[in-house]
Design an enzyme around this catalytic site. Structure first.
Site, PDB file in Angstrom:
ATOM      1  N   TYR A 100       0.858  -1.190   0.000  1.00 54.20           N
ATOM      2  CA  TYR A 100       0.000   0.000   0.000  1.00 54.20           C
ATOM      3  C   TYR A 100       0.890   1.234   0.000  1.00 54.20           C
ATOM      4  O   TYR A 100       1.916   1.245  -0.654  1.00 54.20           O
ATOM      5  CB  TYR A 100      -0.990  -0.048   1.171  1.00 54.20           C
ATOM      6  CG  TYR A 100      -2.185   0.838   0.883  1.00 54.20           C
ATOM      7  CD1 TYR A 100      -3.000   0.580  -0.224  1.00 54.20           C
ATOM      8  CD2 TYR A 100      -2.468   1.949   1.654  1.00 54.20           C
ATOM      9  CE1 TYR A 100      -4.062   1.409  -0.536  1.00 54.20           C
ATOM     10  CE2 TYR A 100      -3.533   2.773   1.356  1.00 54.20           C
ATOM     11  CZ  TYR A 100      -4.319   2.506   0.256  1.00 54.20           C
ATOM     12  OH  TYR A 100      -5.369   3.330  -0.057  1.00 54.20           O
ATOM     13  N   LYS A 171      -6.168  -1.799  -0.532  1.00 50.74           N
ATOM     14  CA  LYS A 171      -6.984  -1.606   0.667  1.00 50.74           C
ATOM     15  C   LYS A 171      -7.546  -2.926   1.171  1.00 50.74           C
ATOM     16  O   LYS A 171      -7.554  -3.205   2.378  1.00 50.74           O
ATOM     17  CB  LYS A 171      -8.128  -0.633   0.354  1.00 50.74           C
ATOM     18  CG  LYS A 171      -7.782   0.839   0.625  1.00 50.74           C
ATOM     19  CD  LYS A 171      -7.922   1.167   2.104  1.00 50.74           C
ATOM     20  CE  LYS A 171      -7.186   2.447   2.473  1.00 50.74           C
ATOM     21  NZ  LYS A 171      -7.857   3.664   2.052  1.00 50.74           N
ATOM     22  N   ASP A 243     -11.117   7.216  -2.885  1.00 50.46           N
ATOM     23  CA  ASP A 243     -10.424   8.100  -3.829  1.00 50.46           C
ATOM     24  C   ASP A 243     -11.319   8.632  -4.944  1.00 50.46           C
ATOM     25  O   ASP A 243     -10.932   8.661  -6.119  1.00 50.46           O
ATOM     26  CB  ASP A 243      -9.187   7.398  -4.402  1.00 50.46           C
ATOM     27  CG  ASP A 243      -8.037   7.373  -3.399  1.00 50.46           C
ATOM     28  OD1 ASP A 243      -8.200   7.956  -2.311  1.00 50.46           O
ATOM     29  OD2 ASP A 243      -6.987   6.787  -3.692  1.00 50.46           O
ATOM     30  N   ASP A 266     -11.675   8.087   2.693  1.00 53.06           N
ATOM     31  CA  ASP A 266     -10.931   9.347   2.580  1.00 53.06           C
ATOM     32  C   ASP A 266     -11.506  10.409   3.508  1.00 53.06           C
ATOM     33  O   ASP A 266     -10.768  11.243   4.034  1.00 53.06           O
ATOM     34  CB  ASP A 266     -10.963   9.856   1.139  1.00 53.06           C
ATOM     35  CG  ASP A 266     -10.446   8.823   0.165  1.00 53.06           C
ATOM     36  OD1 ASP A 266      -9.275   8.440   0.285  1.00 53.06           O
ATOM     37  OD2 ASP A 266     -11.222   8.374  -0.700  1.00 53.06           O
ATOM     38  N   ASN A 413      -0.334  12.009   1.080  1.00 53.15           N
ATOM     39  CA  ASN A 413       0.300  10.852   0.435  1.00 53.15           C
ATOM     40  C   ASN A 413       0.426  11.108  -1.060  1.00 53.15           C
ATOM     41  O   ASN A 413      -0.382  11.840  -1.625  1.00 53.15           O
ATOM     42  CB  ASN A 413      -0.547   9.588   0.657  1.00 53.15           C
ATOM     43  CG  ASN A 413      -0.462   9.075   2.075  1.00 53.15           C
ATOM     44  OD1 ASN A 413       0.610   9.026   2.655  1.00 53.15           O
ATOM     45  ND2 ASN A 413      -1.596   8.694   2.640  1.00 53.15           N
TER      46      ASN A 413
END
EC number: 1.1.1.38
Length: 560
Positions: A100, A171, A243, A266, A413
């Protein structure tokens, strides 16, 4: 030792070896090799999963780049899923950054170039009238967790089109590795609605639908077709939105959170882990969260989601909503969000500062981050901008004027987009700042001291939420359940002995952490009447029953 209860398997020969959920490779016993027509298809020596895992680890270490290691691990996942998760279990701190963040960002960018084998479902807009058929085509029939993305806002990298599939795959690997949810119950899905990334459209190897992204009513109708099909196929599934662009993320969550059990990691997962980390950081310096003045750099859906979660926690600690909102300051590229601004997003509007409340401020300069930190006496700083280097020395030194131990959380990130590196923050604060980041970073040093940097990563939270939802058979995810997850993470963090500088327990304890968070989430689901009542003993039994371990079963032959 293999699990005691045998599995009855209808596959045999090459078909069995080509089924990742069932393949044991060289660990098939002599009896199984005879029974399943595997004799001669495998080397003679029969190995344990520990021996296989050791070989796989040596092979992994032979690769020199993280992306090559990622590709290798994905190949194991697509060949022998049990071995894949056993390898993670044995080396979780080393392997998690490879499957990840941060490595998954590169994997998304290069998805079409490194594609090897199908995994999950690709639901494209041109095939929108076949969604029911596509869900029936899924190789996993007892799906309990779906992670879905449309690839538009992948980490801090933007529109990656079909490459966004790397995120649901990664995920769900963490749902299993951290939360013990069987990979047999996990399904990654990519909604292919085109891409506005011209580089992808011009790439001859791009595997997605070559079209500009659909939007507006077309987009909303397509997503609704998908959601309704999921409800028909798996009405009790937990669906995680992942996302999506901020103009779609919050509306989709609000539209569907009462129709099926869903959440947006998120927005809600990031908020829950951020607040849990912040509570723990405040406890580390003997204070409450409600005593802090908090600034955000970045006022998108993730930042605003964290801010709203913080406000709810402040209310839990005794502040009124009005008092709490006065202590949270949102800064974007235009400066501090105030009620004099027009064209704010709907989710930003409740988080503005009133012009009347800041009328005494010096406004001779733009109210950017440095000015807000100085004039609002900020003690906690969040970075969710996706822009590198925006936490400057001036900003960090101003924080240190306001409090002896400022809390600095540059969460963007991947690592290439972080607002400041932990070493920069440690140096500029002369070792005083309490730091956590969104991606893994090495320890920092100041003079003769070394500080461990905790990773404020959603993997501390979402696997526990998922496990708790499944164990309780919850029909939804409430704000209270998310608050309970945050508080549980903070409380758990106080139970573990930690290295200097660390806020959260080491990631090697992630399974224990997830189980405890799952228990808190399940109890809250029952209290919120989103799950039927169950005794504490039965709830613990359910959690254990749902917690999958990467061990081989004995197989018995059966017919279809």
């Amino acid at each position: 030792m293999p699990n005691q209860r045998p599995l009855y398997i209808p596959f045999s020969g090459p078909a069995l070896l080509e089924t990742p959920l069932l393949n044991k490779g060289s660990a098939f016993s002599s009896e199984e090799r005879d029974s399943f027509n595997l004799t001669g298809l495998l080397p003679h020596n029969i190995e344990t999963i520990e021996e296989q895992s050791l070989r796989a680890y040596h092979q992994l270490r032979s690769f020199t780049t993280d992306i090559d290691k990622h590709i290798y691990l994905r190949n194991i996942q697509d060949t022998n899923e049990t071995l894949f998760h056993h390898l993670i279990e044995q080396h979780i701190e080393e392997v998690m950054p490879l499957i990840y963040t941060p490595t998954v960002g590169q994997a998304c960018e290069k998805f079409s170039q490194i594609y090897r084998r199908k995994r999950g479902l690709f639901i494209s807009y041109p095939d929108r009238h076949k969604i029911d058929d596509m869900l029936q085509n899924a190789t996993k029939q007892k799906v309990k967790v779906i992670v879905v993305t449309d690839g538009e806002r992948i980490l801090g990298l933007g529109d990656q089109g079909i490459g966004g599939m790397g995120i649901p795959i990664g995920k769900l690997a963490l749902y299993t590795a951290c939360g013990g949810i069987s990979p047999a119950y996990c399904l990654p899905i990519l909604l292919d609605v085109g891409t506005n990334n011209q580089q992808l459209l011009d790439d001859p190897m791009y595997m997605g639908w070559r079209n500009q992204r659909i939007s507006g009513d077309e987009y909303n109708e397509f997503v609704d077709l998908f959601i309704q099909a999921v409800k028909r196929r798996w009405p009790e599934v937990l669906l995680q939105f992942e996302d999506f662009a901020q103009e779609n993320a919050t509306p989709l969550l609000n539209r569907y959170r009462d129709q099926l059990c869903c959440f947006n990691d998120d927005i809600q997962g990031t908020a829950a882990v951020s607040v849990g980390t912040l509570i723990a950081a405040c406890l580390n310096k003997g204070q409450k969260l409600s005593q802090q003045k908090i600034a955000f750099l970045g006022a998108g859906s993730a930042g605003c989601g964290i801010a709203e979660h913080i406000i709810r926690q402040m209310q839990r600690e005794g502040l009124t909503e009005e008092q709490a909102r006065k202590q949270v300051f949102m800064v974007d590229r235009y400066g501090l969000l105030t009620d004099s601004m027009t064209e704010l997003q709907k989710f930003q509007a409740p988080l503005v500062q009133k012009e009347s409340a800041i009328e005494s401020w010096d406004k001779s300069q733009k109210l950017g981050l440095a000015q807000v930190v100085k004039q609002a006496k900020i003690t906690v700083l969040f970075g969710v901008s996706g822009q590198k280097g925006l936490f400057t020395r001036e900003v960090i030194e101003a924080l240190c004027v306001n409090t002896e131990h400022p809390i600095v959380l540059p969460l963007s990130n991947p690592t290439s987009r972080v607002e400041a590196t932990p070493q920069e923050v440690t140096s500029w604060s002369r070792g005083k700042a309490i730091v956590a980041t969104g991606s893994p970073f090495p320890n920092t040093t100041f003079e003769d001291q070394s500080f461990e940097i905790s990773q404020c990563n959603n993997s501390y939270i979402f696997p526990g939420i998922g496990l708790g939802v499944l164990a309780a058979h919850a029909t939804g995810i409430s704000d209270n359940m998310l608050m309970s997850a945050s508080q549980a993470l903070a409380d758990i963090s106080m139970e573990y002995e930690k290295a200097p500088g660390a806020i959260l327990p080491p990631i090697k304890f992630i399974r224990e952490i997830s189980e405890k968070i799952a228990y808190a989430v399940a109890l809250q689901a029952i209290e919120d009447k989103l799950a039927l009542p169950v005794t504490a003993e039965n709830l613990e039994r359910r959690l254990k029953a749902n917690f999958w371990l990467p061990r081989y079963h004995n197989y018995r032959r059966t017919s279809f």
